[in-house]
Design an enzyme around this catalytic site. Structure first.
Site, PDB file in Angstrom:
ATOM      1  N   GLU A   3       0.824  -1.361   0.011  1.00  0.00           N
ATOM      2  CA  GLU A   3       0.272  -0.051   0.079  1.00  0.00           C
ATOM      3  C   GLU A   3       0.988   1.168   0.012  1.00  0.00           C
ATOM      4  O   GLU A   3       2.168   1.230   0.015  1.00  0.00           O
ATOM      5  CB  GLU A   3      -0.939   0.006   1.298  1.00  0.00           C
ATOM      6  CG  GLU A   3      -1.673  -1.387   1.246  1.00  0.00           C
ATOM      7  CD  GLU A   3      -2.829  -1.202   2.075  1.00  0.00           C
ATOM      8  OE1 GLU A   3      -3.783  -0.138   2.208  1.00  0.00           O
ATOM      9  OE2 GLU A   3      -3.512  -2.494   2.367  1.00  0.00           O
ATOM     10  N   LYS A  52       0.530   4.019  -5.374  1.00  0.00           N
ATOM     11  CA  LYS A  52       1.062   2.675  -5.347  1.00  0.00           C
ATOM     12  C   LYS A  52       2.357   2.391  -6.596  1.00  0.00           C
ATOM     13  O   LYS A  52       2.709   1.724  -6.923  1.00  0.00           O
ATOM     14  CB  LYS A  52       0.208   1.467  -5.576  1.00  0.00           C
ATOM     15  CG  LYS A  52      -0.634   1.537  -4.379  1.00  0.00           C
ATOM     16  CD  LYS A  52      -1.594   0.044  -4.417  1.00  0.00           C
ATOM     17  CE  LYS A  52      -2.553   0.118  -3.455  1.00  0.00           C
ATOM     18  NZ  LYS A  52      -3.493  -0.888  -3.775  1.00  0.00           N
ATOM     19  N   ARG A 124      -3.796  10.500 -13.810  1.00  0.00           N
ATOM     20  CA  ARG A 124      -4.987   9.328 -13.795  1.00  0.00           C
ATOM     21  C   ARG A 124      -5.309   9.167 -12.453  1.00  0.00           C
ATOM     22  O   ARG A 124      -6.024   8.260 -12.254  1.00  0.00           O
ATOM     23  CB  ARG A 124      -4.481   8.127 -14.385  1.00  0.00           C
ATOM     24  CG  ARG A 124      -4.395   8.163 -15.868  1.00  0.00           C
ATOM     25  CD  ARG A 124      -4.354   6.890 -16.778  1.00  0.00           C
ATOM     26  NE  ARG A 124      -3.004   6.197 -16.442  1.00  0.00           N
ATOM     27  CZ  ARG A 124      -1.999   6.179 -17.325  1.00  0.00           C
ATOM     28  NH1 ARG A 124      -1.866   7.169 -18.119  1.00  0.00           N
ATOM     29  NH2 ARG A 124      -1.098   5.523 -16.780  1.00  0.00           N
ATOM     30  N   ASN A 165      -6.269  -2.849   0.525  1.00  0.00           N
ATOM     31  CA  ASN A 165      -7.261  -3.679   1.246  1.00  0.00           C
ATOM     32  C   ASN A 165      -7.137  -3.572   2.686  1.00  0.00           C
ATOM     33  O   ASN A 165      -8.269  -3.517   3.310  1.00  0.00           O
ATOM     34  CB  ASN A 165      -7.207  -5.235   0.700  1.00  0.00           C
ATOM     35  CG  ASN A 165      -8.461  -5.782   0.626  1.00  0.00           C
ATOM     36  OD1 ASN A 165      -9.719  -5.214   0.801  1.00  0.00           O
ATOM     37  ND2 ASN A 165      -8.607  -7.256   0.738  1.00  0.00           N
TER      38      ASN A 165
END
Length: 278
Positions: A3, A52, A124, A165
């Site tokens: 992460e 990331k 993006r 997550n």
């Protein structure tokens, strides 16, 4: 998958190890050989991350873009005056300077990018909680208009960069939000609190080198849970399905969403019920 805090720490390690040095670049595996030859012998100027994604900037040549994906590892070592050992395994890219060496293995992406391509990747991405210049309103504008579950939107790197997550599961628990609640049902104050907590948690992760999301008042019950579960409990719900919630005792649940597992407490994070009159 690593992460955002992990990539931030990695960028710092690479910067400390190589910035200002002429770097030998090779690809023992061979898949990055052509680009490595172009980069070889140039001075490394900067290492940075966004979400990331990792970037290495060298003088007078294109930047290197790395995305570790699920299995990538980038190990940085101090030479301490010794010889650099022969590569072991599938080393996609090796960096060597007078002070340090580093091996990249298993990354999803390892490529050279032009300044325009570098800028396009950044464009993006959503705001990164680790970036002091990030504008959380960009994420709020997306979330506040969407029927998509907040649990899915937090994992969408075009909405918020760097959340994976673990942070997804834990921050939703800390704010008593069900992961399947539609984004547009959140109040702006709820999102603001969520963002501020992500900023704190990710910075804690950078400092500690680990994800720890427990509030101090739950440390004692976590220690007891660790004895029962046979492992150190550092988080509230992530990978604790079937175990008692540390706060209320209800059984932690799991469910798949977009090929990733959700984790939540059905009592602390009740299903959202709209009060709107139909």
């Amino acid at each position: 998958m690593p992460e955002g805090h992990t990539l931030h720490r990695l960028a710092t390690s690479l910067r400390d190890a190589f910035a200002g040095d002429v770097v030998r670049v090779s690809s023992p595996q061979g898949r990055f050989a052509e680009s490595a030859a172009q980069l070889d012998g140039h001075r490394l100027v900067e290492a940075s991350s966004r979400g990331k994604h990792l970037f290495l900037d060298l003088e007078d040549v294109p930047s290197v873009h790395v995305h570790l994906g699920l299995y990538g590892k980038f190990a940085v070592h101090d030479r301490r005056g010794g010889e650099v050992p022969d590569p072991v395994g599938q080393v996609r890219m090796r960096l060597v300077s007078e002070r340090s060496w580093a091996d990249l293995r298993g990354a999803t992406a390892c490529e050279t990018v032009t300044p325009e391509e570098h800028a396009a990747i950044l464009a993006r991405l959503g705001p990164d909680p680790l970036d002091p210049a990030a504008d959380p309103l960009l994420a709020w504008e997306r979330i506040s208009r969407s029927k998509v579950a907040i649990g899915a939107m937090l994992m969408d790197q075009t909405v918020v960069a760097g959340v994976g997550n673990v942070y997804r599961a834990e921050v939703l628990f800390r704010h008593r939000l069900h992961p399947l609640r539609p984004g547009r049902t959140l109040r702006r104050g709820q999102f603001a609190a969520l963002w501020e907590d992500l900023v704190v948690l990710l910075h804690d992760g950078v400092r500690d080198g680990a994800i720890r999301t427990l509030r101090p008042e739950h440390a004692a019950v976590a220690r007891e849970a660790s004895k029962v579960e046979g492992r150190r409990v550092r988080n509230y719900v992530y990978r604790r399905q079937g175990q008692p919630c540390l706060v209320c005792g209800a059984t932690v649940r799991t469910e798949e969403l977009q090929q990733r597992n959700l984790f939540w407490c059905p009592r602390c994070q009740p299903v959202f019920r709209s009060r709107a009159v139909v």
